[in-house]
Motif scaffolding. Structure first.
Motif, mmCIF file in Angstrom:
data_model
loop_
_atom_site.group_PDB
_atom_site.id
_atom_site.type_symbol
_atom_site.label_atom_id
_atom_site.label_comp_id
_atom_site.label_asym_id
_atom_site.label_seq_id
_atom_site.Cartn_x
_atom_site.Cartn_y
_atom_site.Cartn_z
ATOM 1 N N GLY A 125 0.818 -1.205 0.000
ATOM 2 C CA GLY A 125 0.000 0.000 0.000
ATOM 3 C C GLY A 125 0.849 1.250 0.000
ATOM 4 O O GLY A 125 2.003 1.252 0.426
ATOM 5 N N VAL A 126 0.280 2.322 -0.493
ATOM 6 C CA VAL A 126 0.978 3.596 -0.591
ATOM 7 C C VAL A 126 -0.052 4.712 -0.452
ATOM 8 O O VAL A 126 -1.244 4.511 -0.715
ATOM 9 C CB VAL A 126 1.733 3.703 -1.936
ATOM 10 C CG1 VAL A 126 0.767 3.702 -3.105
ATOM 11 C CG2 VAL A 126 2.646 4.910 -1.979
ATOM 12 N N ASP A 127 0.385 5.870 -0.035
ATOM 13 C CA ASP A 127 -0.495 7.020 0.145
ATOM 14 C C ASP A 127 -0.980 7.503 -1.226
ATOM 15 O O ASP A 127 -0.207 8.036 -2.018
ATOM 16 C CB ASP A 127 0.274 8.129 0.871
ATOM 17 C CG ASP A 127 -0.593 9.346 1.191
ATOM 18 O OD1 ASP A 127 -1.720 9.444 0.664
ATOM 19 O OD2 ASP A 127 -0.134 10.202 1.965
ATOM 20 N N LEU A 128 -2.264 7.316 -1.513
ATOM 21 C CA LEU A 128 -2.804 7.698 -2.818
ATOM 22 C C LEU A 128 -2.778 9.205 -3.028
ATOM 23 O O LEU A 128 -2.666 9.687 -4.163
ATOM 24 C CB LEU A 128 -4.227 7.169 -2.962
ATOM 25 C CG LEU A 128 -4.378 5.644 -2.994
ATOM 26 C CD1 LEU A 128 -5.848 5.257 -3.091
ATOM 27 C CD2 LEU A 128 -3.599 5.041 -4.158
ATOM 28 N N ASP A 129 -2.885 9.967 -1.950
ATOM 29 C CA ASP A 129 -2.792 11.419 -2.087
ATOM 30 C C ASP A 129 -1.392 11.842 -2.509
ATOM 31 O O ASP A 129 -1.222 12.781 -3.288
ATOM 32 C CB ASP A 129 -3.174 12.093 -0.766
ATOM 33 C CG ASP A 129 -4.654 11.970 -0.455
ATOM 34 O OD1 ASP A 129 -5.443 11.845 -1.418
ATOM 35 O OD2 ASP A 129 -5.019 11.980 0.727
ATOM 36 N N GLU A 130 -0.371 11.154 -2.002
ATOM 37 C CA GLU A 130 0.998 11.449 -2.432
ATOM 38 C C GLU A 130 1.185 11.123 -3.909
ATOM 39 O O GLU A 130 1.859 11.865 -4.645
ATOM 40 C CB GLU A 130 2.003 10.655 -1.596
ATOM 41 C CG GLU A 130 3.454 10.961 -1.975
ATOM 42 C CD GLU A 130 4.470 10.139 -1.217
ATOM 43 O OE1 GLU A 130 5.681 10.318 -1.458
ATOM 44 O OE2 GLU A 130 4.056 9.293 -0.388
ATOM 45 N N ILE A 131 0.575 10.035 -4.352
ATOM 46 C CA ILE A 131 0.676 9.672 -5.766
ATOM 47 C C ILE A 131 0.099 10.767 -6.645
ATOM 48 O O ILE A 131 0.739 11.221 -7.600
ATOM 49 C CB ILE A 131 -0.048 8.331 -6.035
ATOM 50 C CG1 ILE A 131 0.730 7.168 -5.433
ATOM 51 C CG2 ILE A 131 -0.230 8.111 -7.546
ATOM 52 C CD1 ILE A 131 0.066 5.821 -5.613
ATOM 53 N N ILE A 132 -1.106 11.211 -6.335
ATOM 54 C CA ILE A 132 -1.763 12.188 -7.210
ATOM 55 C C ILE A 132 -1.069 13.544 -7.144
ATOM 56 O O ILE A 132 -1.019 14.282 -8.130
ATOM 57 C CB ILE A 132 -3.275 12.280 -6.881
ATOM 58 C CG1 ILE A 132 -4.037 12.801 -8.107
ATOM 59 C CG2 ILE A 132 -3.542 13.127 -5.655
ATOM 60 C CD1 ILE A 132 -5.540 12.648 -8.005
ATOM 61 N N ARG A 133 -0.482 13.885 -5.992
ATOM 62 C CA ARG A 133 0.277 15.135 -5.907
ATOM 63 C C ARG A 133 1.533 15.076 -6.768
ATOM 64 O O ARG A 133 1.982 16.098 -7.292
ATOM 65 C CB ARG A 133 0.676 15.412 -4.457
ATOM 66 C CG ARG A 133 -0.450 15.877 -3.555
ATOM 67 C CD ARG A 133 0.086 16.482 -2.264
ATOM 68 N NE ARG A 133 0.949 15.561 -1.530
ATOM 69 C CZ ARG A 133 0.520 14.731 -0.586
ATOM 70 N NH1 ARG A 133 -0.777 14.704 -0.264
ATOM 71 N NH2 ARG A 133 1.348 13.920 0.043
ATOM 72 N N THR A 134 2.091 13.884 -6.940
ATOM 73 C CA THR A 134 3.341 13.724 -7.691
ATOM 74 C C THR A 134 3.116 13.717 -9.193
ATOM 75 O O THR A 134 3.921 14.294 -9.940
ATOM 76 C CB THR A 134 4.036 12.410 -7.274
ATOM 77 O OG1 THR A 134 4.305 12.457 -5.867
ATOM 78 C CG2 THR A 134 5.340 12.204 -8.040
ATOM 79 N N ILE A 135 2.050 13.091 -9.666
ATOM 80 C CA ILE A 135 1.901 12.871 -11.114
ATOM 81 C C ILE A 135 0.816 13.717 -11.762
ATOM 82 O O ILE A 135 0.711 13.722 -12.994
ATOM 83 C CB ILE A 135 1.635 11.382 -11.413
ATOM 84 C CG1 ILE A 135 0.259 10.939 -10.905
ATOM 85 C CG2 ILE A 135 2.728 10.504 -10.832
ATOM 86 C CD1 ILE A 135 -0.116 9.512 -11.309
ATOM 87 N N ALA A 136 0.034 14.438 -10.977
ATOM 88 C CA ALA A 136 -1.111 15.166 -11.546
ATOM 89 C C ALA A 136 -1.052 16.651 -11.220
ATOM 90 O O ALA A 136 -0.340 17.096 -10.306
ATOM 91 C CB ALA A 136 -2.423 14.569 -11.036
ATOM 92 N N ARG A 137 -1.818 17.410 -11.963
ATOM 93 C CA ARG A 137 -1.907 18.848 -11.747
ATOM 94 C C ARG A 137 -2.665 19.153 -10.459
ATOM 95 O O ARG A 137 -3.473 18.340 -9.982
ATOM 96 C CB ARG A 137 -2.639 19.512 -12.923
ATOM 97 C CG ARG A 137 -1.915 19.438 -14.256
ATOM 98 C CD ARG A 137 -2.653 20.279 -15.293
ATOM 99 N NE ARG A 137 -1.953 20.328 -16.572
ATOM 100 C CZ ARG A 137 -2.191 19.526 -17.588
ATOM 101 N NH1 ARG A 137 -3.129 18.584 -17.470
ATOM 102 N NH2 ARG A 137 -1.524 19.634 -18.710
#
Length: 207
Positions: A125-137
């Motif tokens: 598992g990983v923090d999904l909010d961190e993912i979207i902050r990294t790859i998305a606008r």
């Protein structure tokens, strides 16, 4: 890629006439006729002249090359026969072709990586909010079902990540629907951006 479990032929169909050069069993021939022959393949794409520094850091020079032309009927026959693989060996026109992670990595000159970061983060598992902050606008948000996060629209991806999304959707986790970024594909993009390790052969083998 096809599932890992070996498909068992049934006694009732074992005597059916079929082309043994093309199909491993009567069931494979039937899958080809009923489910595969009229379906479109997802075309692979390369990344030549795009993101050379990132490609070099990953060691993916051969993996991201523009693919050459292939025989579509042969590809389809590979997949229907792969349902009945023997330890990740598949029957294709009277030859047995290996498609396990080791063989895939040898073909693409990529590394076998035990406990690679992508697999570890996918399982733990990983923090999904961190993912979207990294790859998305800024402002991109996950879409949610009644019980889980599902995806976000691909138009929210930052430019480099949009390039990687289309590449990985054709080469690593194939999908014809590139308008949505699923959790699995978002994680893959995140791992690429962070420079974490990915066992290419294992990802392809398990798809």
């Amino acid at each position: 890629m096809p599932p890992k479990k070996k498909f068992k032929a049934t006694a009732s169909s074992s005597t059916t006439v079929f082309d043994r050069r093309r199909f491993i069993s009567p069931e494979a021939k039937e899958r080809y006729k009923q489910n595969v022959i009229h379906r479109n393949c997802i075309p692979e794409r390369g990344l030549e002249n795009f993101l050379p520094d990132k490609i070099h850091s990953l060691g993916w020079e051969k993996f991201t090359e523009q693919p050459t032309a292939v025989s579509i009927p042969l590809v389809k026959e590979f997949y229907v026969n792969a349902n009945e693989h023997e330890n990740f060996k598949v029957f294709v026109w009277a030859f047995w072709i290996k498609f396990g992670s080791f063989s895939i990595n040898r073909f693409y000159h990529t590394q076998d990586i035990p406990n690679d970061d992508y697999s570890r983060l996918r399982d733990e598992g990983v923090d999904l909010d961190e993912i979207i902050r990294t790859i998305a606008r800024l402002g991109a948000e996950w879409k949610r079902s009644a019980s889980d996060v599902t995806h976000f629209p691909s138009f929210g991806l930052i430019p480099n990540c949009k390039i990687w999304h289309h590449f990985t959707s054709s080469k690593l986790i194939p999908s014809s629907n590139t308008s949505e970024v699923t959790k699995e594909r978002a994680l893959l993009n995140f791992v690429i951006q962070k420079g974490y390790s990915i066992d290419v052969g294992r990802v392809i083998q398990c798809c």
